[in-house]
Design a protein around this motif. Structure first.
Motif, PDB file in Angstrom:
ATOM      1  N   PHE A 378     -67.032  54.011 -56.721  1.00 55.15           N
ATOM      2  CA  PHE A 378     -68.220  54.319 -55.919  1.00 55.15           C
ATOM      3  C   PHE A 378     -69.419  53.479 -56.375  1.00 55.15           C
ATOM      4  N   LEU A 381     -69.077  49.841 -55.435  1.00 55.83           N
ATOM      5  CA  LEU A 381     -69.497  49.582 -54.053  1.00 55.83           C
ATOM      6  C   LEU A 381     -71.018  49.450 -53.974  1.00 55.83           C
ATOM      7  N   SER A 495     -64.772  48.223 -46.801  1.00 55.55           N
ATOM      8  CA  SER A 495     -64.219  48.511 -48.133  1.00 55.55           C
ATOM      9  C   SER A 495     -64.542  49.935 -48.544  1.00 55.55           C
ATOM     10  N   PHE A 496     -65.741  50.386 -48.219  1.00 53.58           N
ATOM     11  CA  PHE A 496     -66.118  51.761 -48.558  1.00 53.58           C
ATOM     12  C   PHE A 496     -65.199  52.756 -47.861  1.00 53.58           C
ATOM     13  N   THR A 499     -61.463  52.428 -49.368  1.00 50.49           N
ATOM     14  CA  THR A 499     -61.244  52.882 -50.740  1.00 50.49           C
ATOM     15  C   THR A 499     -61.565  54.347 -50.950  1.00 50.49           C
ATOM     16  N   MET A 500     -62.540  54.866 -50.217  1.00 52.32           N
ATOM     17  CA  MET A 500     -62.915  56.262 -50.409  1.00 52.32           C
ATOM     18  C   MET A 500     -62.112  57.215 -49.527  1.00 52.32           C
ATOM     19  N   SER A 515     -59.756  44.816 -47.748  1.00 52.14           N
ATOM     20  CA  SER A 515     -60.823  45.130 -48.694  1.00 52.14           C
ATOM     21  C   SER A 515     -60.499  44.571 -50.068  1.00 52.14           C
ATOM     22  N   TYR A 517     -61.764  45.489 -52.809  1.00 49.25           N
ATOM     23  CA  TYR A 517     -61.783  46.620 -53.748  1.00 49.25           C
ATOM     24  C   TYR A 517     -60.415  47.307 -53.818  1.00 49.25           C
TER      25      TYR A 517
END
Length: 559
Positions: A378, A381, A495-496, A499-500, A515, A517
């Protein structure tokens, strides 16, 4: 007869009177002449920006409603989360805890999502107003516009009305999405109205700050400082007393949360925001009448006649321009990391009755490691957000006309852009280090020290290659096609989501792999393979090289 706008004075010259032309007295009825035309122009300029902001907020609310309902399907699950967010850190990052004793989905949305969206919409409003007022004066376009039949207050009026349109769209979209998600219709639109009205408060704040300074960046900074103070007042007041103390009522953000949406709705706190908007607009109009076009009420400080020796390089100039931004982002990341670290000792309670969250954290025998890894992601990001904004500073220098004089001194293009990149990566490294320190200190404060500082540092810096890839996209766009600069933000936003929430969305691997990440192992706890770091680094180097080559070949400035 004298012409309108002139005055006669006695001038005993050769026995004749001479007409002396004096400025026509300011007439209030004409002060806003031309606002409708400027409003249409502003809405045309923001015909993409406003819908994107509106759709982003609506989708965030809609996705939060679906995701929270999936993660916390039972009352027992929701009460477990209520216990988690009832800690002082949780209250500071959420709200005044209305409905915490019977934590319904609506109460979760209002308590945990509203604050984030309000801050985002406030930033949108500040950006819109400064863009159409102070920035126009700074670039000189406002002087050309005012040469026509345009009143003194017309640009500010049009800018505020454009913000009104944007916030109304956000309010209506938010209410519609929440109602469509199955929440109470009236409360859904009340929460949307609270978000929109609070956004207008900060649009009015930007109207005032745009009269104070000569530069758009300073006007935005002052307005954002007001937003930060409002956030802190709300946070401190809510921590002092259950459902907020008198300090909470000093903040317009607190007024929005005090409507008790989805718990015990009341509309009157929004009247405070409307009254504040009226007062701020009146103050802005009064201040605008006391300054010249292009000037601010506070004159800029005179600089030194010659620069210090250490400033005689592109790197020193870039660092001086961005050091305040690094400091501001560092404070924000550090406070967030510290607050997140205090949750480490609550992970066991959080996942005790919720297998979905346990699955998100990975190894059930080492939940703390999984939690630290997600927090590091987090914060990584967040560091990516700084990196994109910092890399796009080069575009700002070009459009403001400051790049050409620098290149005229003999500074090479690659050297200048390289200096900007070095500052970006240096600032990103500082933010990653701050996030590691914050997480570690937060965990220590609750008596958790299972890994040691080195593990936190490794978990944070593991995302440096991924951030470099996002930065590389921004540089490649700047060097080759500046109009595609938004691609870097789009990649970061994607990407947020991946990944989340990728596990909840059940995205295919090829989509998640877009992404950067997604390729980083979640540390501490995961096995470390060198190849993801190598490939990400090579990709970042390739994108930066593409940007440098394009920058050497294209014209400067590039429209």
């Amino acid at each position: 007869m004298s012409a309108p706008g002139t005055a006669r004075t006695a001038a005993p010259q050769r026995g004749r009177r001479t007409a002396v032309v004096t400025p026509e007295p300011h007439r209030r009825g004409r002060a806003a002449t031309g606002w409708a035309t400027l409003l249409r122009f502003a809405l045309r300029r923001d015909r993409v920006r406003i819908p994107v902001w509106t759709a982003s907020v609506a989708l965030l609310f809609g996705y939060a409603a679906v995701a929270l309902d999936t993660l916390y399907p039972t009352a027992a699950d929701r009460q477990g989360r209520a216990a988690l967010v009832s800690s002082p850190a949780g209250i500071m990052l959420s709200g005044p805890q209305y409905g915490i004793e019977d934590y319904t989905l609506g109460a979760m949305i209002a308590n945990e999502m509203a604050l984030t969206v309000i801050v985002a919409v406030a930033i949108m409003s500040i950006s819109l107003v400064v863009r159409h007022t102070r920035a126009e004066e700074e670039t000189g376009r406002a002087e050309l516009v005012r040469a026509g039949v345009v009143g003194r207050h017309a640009p500010a009026t049009a800018a505020f009305l454009a913000a009104l349109v944007a916030n109304a769209a956000v309010a209506l979209a938010t209410g519609a999405v929440l109602a469509a998600a199955g929440l109470e219709v009236v409360d859904s639109f009340a929460l949307g109205a609270a978000v929109g009205v609070t956004g207008l408060v900060f649009a009015a704040v930007a109207i005032v700050t745009s009269q104070v300074t000569e530069h758009a960046r300073a006007a935005s900074g002052l307005a954002l400082a007001v937003l930060g103070i409002a956030f802190l007042l709300r946070a401190v007041g809510d921590v002092q007393e259950e459902h907020g103390s008198w300090v909470s009522w000093l903040s317009p953000i607190g007024w929005a949360q005090q409507i008790r949406a989805f718990v015990d709705l009341r509309w009157w706190p929004l009247g405070l925001s409307v009254a504040l908007v009226v007062l701020l607009l009146a103050l802005g109009a009064a201040l605008a009448a006391r300054r010249d076009l292009g000037a601010g009420l506070v004159p800029p400080r005179a600089g030194r006649p010659d620069a210090a020796a250490w400033l005689a390089s592109p790197f020193a100039l870039a660092w001086r321009q961005q050091r305040a931004s690094v400091l501001a982002w560092g404070v924000g990341v550090g406070v967030t990391a510290l607050a997140c670290g205090t949750f480490v000792d609550s992970v066991g309670d959080m996942v005790a009755d919720n297998p979905d969250i346990a699955a998100m954290l990975g190894d059930p025998t080492d939940l703390v490691a999984g939690f630290v890894a997600i927090m590091a992601l987090f914060l990584g990001l967040g560091a990516g957000g700084f990196a994109v904004a910092s890399a796009q500073r080069a575009r700002g220098e070009e459009t403001a006309g400051r790049l050409e004089p620098v290149l005229a001194t003999g500074v090479g293009r690659v050297r200048w852009l390289g200096a900007q990149l070095v500052v970006t990566l240096l600032g990103t490294s500082v933010l990653l280090a701050v996030s590691a320190v914050g997480l570690w200190l937060g965990a220590l404060s609750v008596g958790e020290d299972a890994f040691g500082f080195g593990a936190y540092l490794g978990a944070s810096f593991a995302y440096l290659p991924a951030v470099a890839v996002v930065t590389g996209v921004a540089v490649a766009a700047f060097g080759s096609r500046p109009g595609l600069a938004a691609l870097a933000w789009a990649l970061l936003a994607f990407s947020f989501v991946v990944t989340m929430f990728g596990a909840l969305l059940d995205l295919p691997s090829w989509a998640s792999g877009v992404s950067p990440y997604w390729h980083v192992p979640q540390l501490p706890g995961a096995d470390v393979e060198p190849w993801p770091f190598v490939w990400l680094t090579l990709l970042a180097v390739g994108l930066v090289a593409l940007g440098l080559v394009g920058f050497r070949r294209r014209d400067v400035p590039r429209p």
